[in-house]
Design a protein around this motif. Sequence first.
Motif, PDB file in Angstrom:
ATOM      1  N   UNK A 119     -69.188 -28.244  45.458  1.00 36.29           N
ATOM      2  CA  UNK A 119     -68.372 -27.530  44.856  1.00 36.29           C
ATOM      3  C   UNK A 119     -66.975 -28.083  44.494  1.00 36.29           C
ATOM      4  N   UNK A 120     -66.746 -27.911  45.965  1.00 34.79           N
ATOM      5  CA  UNK A 120     -64.934 -28.636  45.870  1.00 34.79           C
ATOM      6  C   UNK A 120     -64.670 -28.848  44.372  1.00 34.79           C
ATOM      7  N   UNK A 121     -65.310 -30.310  45.231  1.00 33.70           N
ATOM      8  CA  UNK A 121     -65.187 -31.370  44.911  1.00 33.70           C
ATOM      9  C   UNK A 121     -65.346 -32.027  43.840  1.00 33.70           C
ATOM     10  N   UNK A 122     -66.532 -31.042  43.481  1.00 33.16           N
ATOM     11  CA  UNK A 122     -66.609 -30.654  41.663  1.00 33.16           C
ATOM     12  C   UNK A 122     -65.790 -30.174  40.751  1.00 33.16           C
ATOM     13  N   UNK A 123     -65.358 -29.140  41.220  1.00 32.24           N
ATOM     14  CA  UNK A 123     -64.559 -28.169  40.821  1.00 32.24           C
ATOM     15  C   UNK A 123     -63.221 -29.375  40.688  1.00 32.24           C
ATOM     16  N   UNK A 129     -59.564 -33.759  35.393  1.00 32.58           N
ATOM     17  CA  UNK A 129     -59.793 -34.580  34.208  1.00 32.58           C
ATOM     18  C   UNK A 129     -58.782 -33.260  32.724  1.00 32.58           C
ATOM     19  N   UNK A 130     -58.923 -31.963  32.803  1.00 31.22           N
ATOM     20  CA  UNK A 130     -58.319 -31.401  32.137  1.00 31.22           C
ATOM     21  C   UNK A 130     -57.017 -32.147  32.592  1.00 31.22           C
ATOM     22  N   UNK A 131     -56.569 -32.065  33.700  1.00 29.65           N
ATOM     23  CA  UNK A 131     -54.997 -32.461  32.918  1.00 29.65           C
ATOM     24  C   UNK A 131     -54.408 -33.733  32.528  1.00 29.65           C
ATOM     25  N   UNK A 132     -55.797 -34.546  33.222  1.00 28.47           N
ATOM     26  CA  UNK A 132     -55.512 -35.748  32.467  1.00 28.47           C
ATOM     27  C   UNK A 132     -55.985 -35.986  30.903  1.00 28.47           C
ATOM     28  N   UNK A 133     -56.713 -34.935  30.631  1.00 29.88           N
ATOM     29  CA  UNK A 133     -57.512 -34.656  28.598  1.00 29.88           C
ATOM     30  C   UNK A 133     -55.812 -34.265  28.193  1.00 29.88           C
ATOM     31  N   UNK A 134     -54.965 -33.429  28.518  1.00 29.01           N
ATOM     32  CA  UNK A 134     -53.553 -32.972  28.362  1.00 29.01           C
ATOM     33  C   UNK A 134     -52.304 -34.334  28.613  1.00 29.01           C
ATOM     34  N   UNK A 135     -52.895 -35.166  29.184  1.00 31.34           N
ATOM     35  CA  UNK A 135     -52.174 -36.287  29.627  1.00 31.34           C
ATOM     36  C   UNK A 135     -52.013 -37.261  28.874  1.00 31.34           C
ATOM     37  N   UNK A 176     -67.182 -38.000  38.108  1.00 28.11           N
ATOM     38  CA  UNK A 176     -67.696 -36.075  38.370  1.00 28.11           C
ATOM     39  C   UNK A 176     -68.942 -36.275  38.337  1.00 28.11           C
ATOM     40  N   UNK A 177     -69.616 -37.196  37.462  1.00 25.25           N
ATOM     41  CA  UNK A 177     -71.049 -36.812  37.254  1.00 25.25           C
ATOM     42  C   UNK A 177     -71.367 -37.678  38.639  1.00 25.25           C
ATOM     43  N   UNK A 178     -71.206 -38.488  39.246  1.00 24.19           N
ATOM     44  CA  UNK A 178     -71.620 -39.279  40.942  1.00 24.19           C
ATOM     45  C   UNK A 178     -71.914 -37.888  42.258  1.00 24.19           C
ATOM     46  N   UNK A 179     -70.898 -36.629  41.082  1.00 20.51           N
ATOM     47  CA  UNK A 179     -71.362 -35.657  42.200  1.00 20.51           C
ATOM     48  C   UNK A 179     -72.141 -34.550  42.151  1.00 20.51           C
ATOM     49  N   UNK A 180     -72.837 -34.736  40.954  1.00 24.92           N
ATOM     50  CA  UNK A 180     -73.392 -33.899  40.775  1.00 24.92           C
ATOM     51  C   UNK A 180     -75.079 -33.848  41.682  1.00 24.92           C
ATOM     52  N   UNK A 181     -75.439 -34.745  41.712  1.00 25.91           N
ATOM     53  CA  UNK A 181     -76.806 -35.003  42.275  1.00 25.91           C
ATOM     54  C   UNK A 181     -76.401 -34.391  43.781  1.00 25.91           C
ATOM     55  N   UNK A 182     -75.382 -34.225  44.381  1.00 23.84           N
ATOM     56  CA  UNK A 182     -74.839 -33.836  46.119  1.00 23.84           C
ATOM     57  C   UNK A 182     -74.600 -32.199  45.642  1.00 23.84           C
TER      58      UNK A 182
END
Length: 222
Positions: A119-123, A129-135, A176-182
Amino acid sequence: MRKNALLVRSASIAAALLLAGCQPPQDKQDNAPTGIAAEAMGEVAKGLGEASQEMEKAREEIATARERLARENLSLNRNENESLPKAEITPTGDLLIEGKAVATTPEQKALVLAYRGELLGVVGDGMAIGMEGARVGIDAAASALKGVLAGQSGDEIGQQVGEQAKAKIKPMVAQLCTRLPGLLNAQQALAAALPEFKPYAGMDQSDVDDCGDANGDGNWSF
């Protein structure tokens, strides 16, 4: 966090660019805006500088938030299960329901910790992603400014900005998507082993399948 300040700054930059773009075309041999357009472009340049400074401050705050998450309890109350009793996972692997630790075996606690780690990895990826979106927003405004000065059309500027956004954001979303199965596997294993956790296990296979597939065909629009 300074998200609101960044949004206001971005809006003012966009408005200035729109105002400049609506001005009568300049002489082809002189692309420098004049009059109101020049004032608008000056505001854009100033806004970009201030927004970049805000970004650096926000980046530091994000880093601090990530460090804090590693040390603090993680809430399990969100979206579909936010009405359930307050539940948290501690850094040491305890599941707390209304502040009281659920009795667990060493094996169960190991599964709690495994889920917390996923969960920490996904968060963390989501925050990045949010930070890069602002950038990307600031970079897009800078590109638009250059495009206006170079006499580019709105379509040309839009295409260029879209390509830049896709190049920067899409790989991060894919990661991020690659983390979701785990995360899903860890959630299912914990739910099967610890009944008290099961009501908070709201993720399913559709969350994995839909990740990164905004248009249903794997092609993102930016």
